[in-house]
Design an enzyme around this catalytic site. Structure first.
Site, PDB file in Angstrom:
ATOM      1  N   HIS A  59       0.825  -1.209   0.000  1.00 30.66           N
ATOM      2  CA  HIS A  59       0.000   0.000   0.000  1.00 30.66           C
ATOM      3  C   HIS A  59       0.860   1.260   0.000  1.00 30.66           C
ATOM      4  CE1 HIS A  59      -3.623  -2.335   0.674  1.00 30.66           C
ATOM      5  NE2 HIS A  59      -4.296  -1.235   0.452  1.00 30.66           N
TER       6      HIS A  59
ATOM      7  N   LYS B 170     -10.327  -7.715   7.606  1.00 30.37           N
ATOM      8  CA  LYS B 170     -11.023  -8.028   8.852  1.00 30.37           C
ATOM      9  C   LYS B 170     -11.042  -6.818   9.773  1.00 30.37           C
ATOM     10  CE  LYS B 170      -7.036 -10.015  11.270  1.00 30.37           C
ATOM     11  NZ  LYS B 170      -6.569 -10.046  12.638  1.00 30.37           N
TER      12      LYS B 170
END
Lengths: 278, 174
Positions: free
Chosen positions: B36, B101
């Site tokens: 990222h 999650k």
């Protein structure tokens, strides 16, 4: 010596595989019970997935979780036992070897330079105990989804037990759905700051389906667990009764001026295995 | 249970509601912290991205090594909110959805609504089970990141729960 060395290698192989591929027997019991008792649809589904995952991992010889953790070793020696540099080194080398041979994840890296992850970086704790025979090795691969939520608080010695309970409850609230509930909560009370946290981690190795032998701690564990399970975080954070399935507390003497409390949370995939190597 | 089996079907994904359970078939691109950071650095310095993010789904996942007899090793989701600070530039490049999650920050909910994107929850801590729904795995870029490299995963009937829907509604009360 060579036979000894082969023997240790075989045992460490077993240790790595057991800790990584199979859900602890005591955990299977308490997770199974939580699944049967859960009434809400989504958290029941989440608990069902956890049980399915345990089957898939065992059958396929696959890691229960892709976060195969930072491997923490506890090497314990009983009376009249010697732990040598070469023994500790051998154990660490074998853990790295079987992490690789078991296709576990390279998860360790330099904390600041963040270079390509490796297997090296095992943490080992060496301790002596009059209560055990021979030399015992415990492998505790600690996943960081839950390790990241570790907390320490240095209370005043006159603090009320309810303040400690509230601190633990707040740790659970902050851990929330991210740290893979249902949790197993390790709490270490006393010693110095570092020892309280280490004790919290060690508490997680104990069986979760049997009561604490200390009556006071046993009732404290049960009371905190009841309060945690009223938070309605639930399995995967989807609500329901199973936010935590056990609270395990250990205590050691501390200084008259202090009261350290460490909280180390484990996700539902609490992995550890212990073997006697000598 | 709704079954979405059309790869990256924008319309179908936008119709989903928070809390719905689906079985997803299509393509995921794995990316976690380091990948990222690199993607966002490339966007900020106006360099060419190693993947076109238009209509893609990012899965926050770093799998184990792949055993020789399998397509992939254990491959569950990692904690999503560590990636919160990187979400906006990726959505601006057309990212369709994220899979991971746990909770997201308030700002991510707002961004998801603005870009009509979505956030899915994958069964957490169930990486061995999830490996059965992956048909193929291919390295795309950043091999030097090891498990944090970007991989293209072809998945079939992968179980998901809608965490934040395209209207910004979340399954979690923050």
């Amino acid at each position: 010596m060579r036979k000894d060395s082969k023997d240790i290698s075989k045992k460490i192989k077993k240790l790595v595989e057991k800790a990584s591929f199979s859900l602890r027997y005591d955990l299977k019991k308490v997770i199974g019970k939580a699944f049967r008792e859960e009434k809400q649809k989504l958290p029941k589904q989440a608990l069902g997935w956890i049980l399915d995952n345990a089957k898939a991992a065992k059958k396929g010889k696959l890691a229960l979780c892709q976060d195969t953790g930072l491997p923490v070793l506890f090497i314990e020696a009983g009376k009249n036992q010697n732990i040598t540099y070469s023994l500790v080194n051998k154990i660490k080398k074998e853990v790295v070897k079987y992490y690789q041979k078991s296709y576990l994840r390279r998860s360790m890296t330099d904390p600041l330079l963040r270079k390509k992850p490796k297997y090296k970086g095992i943490i080992s704790h060496i301790q002596f105990s009059p209560k055990i025979e021979g030399i015992r090795v415990t492998l505790f691969p600690k996943g960081f989804g839950s390790e990241n939520k570790t907390q320490l608080k240095m209370f005043n010695p006159t603090a009320d037990i309810s303040q400690i309970e509230n601190f633990i409850l707040n740790c659970i609230k902050q851990a929330g759905p991210e740290s893979c509930p249902p949790f197993f909560v390790g709490v270490g009370i006393g010693g110095t700051a570092d020892q309280a946290l280490l004790l919290a981690k060690k508490a997680l190795i104990d069986r979760v389906d049997i009561a604490n032998s200390d009556e006071y701690l046993d009732s404290l564990e049960k009371r905190i667990l009841r309060k945690i399970n009223k938070l309605n975080i639930g399995a995967m954070g989807l609500g329901g009764k199973s936010t935590a399935l056990a609270v395990k507390i250990k205590k050691i003497p501390t200084h008259i001026a202090g009261l350290p409390v460490g909280v180390n949370i484990s996700c539902h995939a609490l992995r550890s295995a212990t073997l006697r190597i000598k | 249970m709704k079954i979405i089996n059309i790869s990256q079907d924008k319309g179908a994904i936008r119709k989903l509601k928070a809390g719905e359970q689906i079985l997803f078939s299509g393509i995921f691109y794995t990316a976690r912290d380091q990948a990222h950071q690199r993607l966002v650095e490339a966007i900020q310095t106006k360099k060419k991205l190693p993947i076109n993010l238009e209509n893609k789904i990012i899965y926050y996942c770093g799998a184990t090594e792949t055993p020789p007899d399998k397509v992939i090793g254990s491959c569950g989701p990692t904690t999503s909110n560590r990636m919160d600070l990187f979400v906006e530039p990726l959505l601006k490049k057309g990212l369709l959805a994220m899979v991971g999650k746990g909770r997201r920050g308030q700002e991510v909910k707002v961004l998801i609504k603005k870009h009509k994107a979505a956030y899915f929850l994958a069964p957490s801590g169930c990486g061995a089970m999830l490996s059965k729904f992956v048909l193929a795995k291919k390295l795309i870029c950043f091999p030097e990141l090891g498990t944090e490299a970007i991989y293209r995963l072809e998945v079939k009937n992968f179980p998901l729960i809608v965490g934040i829907d395209s209207r910004g509604k979340s399954i979690y009360k923050l």
